[in-house]
Motif scaffolding. Structure first.
Motif, short mmCIF file in Angstrom:
data_model
loop_
_atom_site.label_atom_id
_atom_site.label_comp_id
_atom_site.label_asym_id
_atom_site.label_seq_id
_atom_site.Cartn_x
_atom_site.Cartn_y
_atom_site.Cartn_z
N CYS A 31 0.59 -1.24 -0.06
CA CYS A 31 0.19 -0.03 -0.20
C CYS A 31 0.80 1.21 -0.05
CB CYS A 31 -0.83 0.23 1.36
SG CYS A 31 -2.27 -1.24 1.13
N ALA A 32 1.98 1.26 0.74
CA ALA A 32 2.75 2.31 0.91
C ALA A 32 3.39 2.73 -0.56
CB ALA A 32 4.03 2.25 2.00
N CYS A 36 -1.67 4.07 -1.75
CA CYS A 36 -3.04 3.67 -1.75
C CYS A 36 -3.77 4.63 -0.93
CB CYS A 36 -3.08 2.22 -1.27
SG CYS A 36 -4.50 1.83 -0.20
N ASP A 37 -4.94 4.97 -1.25
CA ASP A 37 -5.73 6.10 -0.39
C ASP A 37 -5.97 5.64 0.95
OD1 ASP A 37 -5.73 8.15 -2.62
OD2 ASP A 37 -7.53 7.46 -3.54
N ALA A 38 -6.26 4.16 0.98
CA ALA A 38 -6.51 3.79 2.34
C ALA A 38 -5.47 3.87 3.29
CB ALA A 38 -7.34 2.28 2.29
N HIS A 39 -4.54 3.53 2.64
CA HIS A 39 -3.26 3.60 3.59
C HIS A 39 -2.74 4.95 3.91
CE1 HIS A 39 1.03 2.53 4.86
NE2 HIS A 39 1.50 3.55 3.99
N LEU A 40 -2.91 5.78 3.16
CA LEU A 40 -2.57 7.19 3.39
C LEU A 40 -3.53 8.01 4.07
CD1 LEU A 40 -1.68 8.24 -0.34
CD2 LEU A 40 -0.06 8.00 1.52
N ASN A 41 -4.71 7.75 4.09
CA ASN A 41 -5.90 8.33 4.65
C ASN A 41 -6.59 7.56 5.92
OD1 ASN A 41 -5.33 10.75 2.88
ND2 ASN A 41 -6.15 9.56 1.46
N ALA A 85 -4.69 5.57 9.40
CA ALA A 85 -3.74 5.61 8.31
C ALA A 85 -2.50 4.84 8.60
CB ALA A 85 -3.39 6.92 7.92
N GLY A 86 -1.80 4.37 7.74
CA GLY A 86 -0.50 3.83 7.70
C GLY A 86 -0.47 2.49 7.83
N GLN A 87 -1.81 1.58 7.35
CA GLN A 87 -1.99 0.35 7.64
C GLN A 87 -2.06 -0.35 6.11
OE1 GLN A 87 -4.00 -1.23 11.14
NE2 GLN A 87 -5.15 0.73 10.60
N GLU A 88 -1.96 -1.58 5.99
CA GLU A 88 -2.09 -2.19 4.74
C GLU A 88 -3.50 -2.41 4.54
OE1 GLU A 88 -0.08 -3.37 2.26
OE2 GLU A 88 1.23 -2.21 3.13
N CYS A 89 -4.35 -1.96 3.40
CA CYS A 89 -5.53 -2.04 3.24
C CYS A 89 -6.05 -3.45 3.09
CB CYS A 89 -6.24 -1.08 1.93
SG CYS A 89 -5.78 -1.83 0.55
N PHE A 90 -7.55 -3.90 2.82
CA PHE A 90 -7.65 -5.25 2.60
C PHE A 90 -7.74 -5.73 1.17
CE2 PHE A 90 -9.96 -4.64 6.99
CZ PHE A 90 -9.13 -5.47 7.72
N ALA A 91 -7.84 -4.45 0.24
CA ALA A 91 -7.88 -4.71 -1.01
C ALA A 91 -6.69 -5.61 -1.58
CB ALA A 91 -8.24 -3.43 -1.81
N GLY A 92 -5.51 -5.04 -1.37
CA GLY A 92 -4.47 -5.79 -2.10
C GLY A 92 -4.31 -5.86 -3.38
N GLY A 93 -3.45 -6.51 -3.77
CA GLY A 93 -3.42 -6.57 -5.24
C GLY A 93 -2.63 -5.24 -5.92
#
Length: 145
Positions: A31-32, A36-41, A85-93
């Motif tokens: 994500c980083a 990735c928006d989820a990771h950033l926000n 923020a700062g975590q891996e999202c669930f979407a992956g890929g």
């Protein structure tokens, strides 16, 4: 897909493409790395725990996901999980682009086919020049009627 029906035979057309295939021009990324928006926000997931699937999802989030979150339960059976923020999202890929040049291709025909089976790779400047010249020929023909 809706397409405008061509007015000329397939042999009268050219297809210009620029390709960056996933298999050669991209690599898997975190994500980083993918920004990735989820990771950033951070992000929110609302789960319906009145269903079996929702119960399974909520159980996974709470006990196996390893992610930091705050949860809020509602009388309707919905639970909102808010992830910081700062975590891996669930979407992956996620994928990031490699520093490789695109493929500039020119083929005879259009979406209906390539009757001559002629297709070639061009250098970027040659592709641009051919495309521009082709567009100019079309404009000239249209102007002449």
């Amino acid at each position: 897909m809706n397409r405008i029906e061509p007015t000329m035979p397939v042999t009268a057309y050219k297809t210009y493409r620029i390709l960056s295939p996933l298999s050669t021009h991209f690599r898997p990324a975190t994500c980083a790395q993918a920004e990735c928006d989820a990771h950033l926000n951070g992000w929110r997931s609302t789960i319906d725990e009145s269903t079996v699937l929702g119960q399974q999802q909520a159980h996974y989030i709470r006990s196996q996901s390893g992610r930091r979150f705050v949860e809020e339960r509602f009388e309707s059976g919905l639970t909102r999980f808010e992830f910081e923020a700062g975590q891996e999202c669930f979407a992956g890929g996620h994928q990031v682009r490699l520093d490789r040049p695109e493929h500039y291709l020119l083929a005879d025909g259009d979406w209906r086919g390539n009757p001559t089976r002629r297709s070639r790779a061009l250098r970027p400047q040659d592709w641009i020049n051919d495309f521009g010249e082709h567009q100019q020929r079309l404009a000239d023909q249209l102007e002449r009627g």
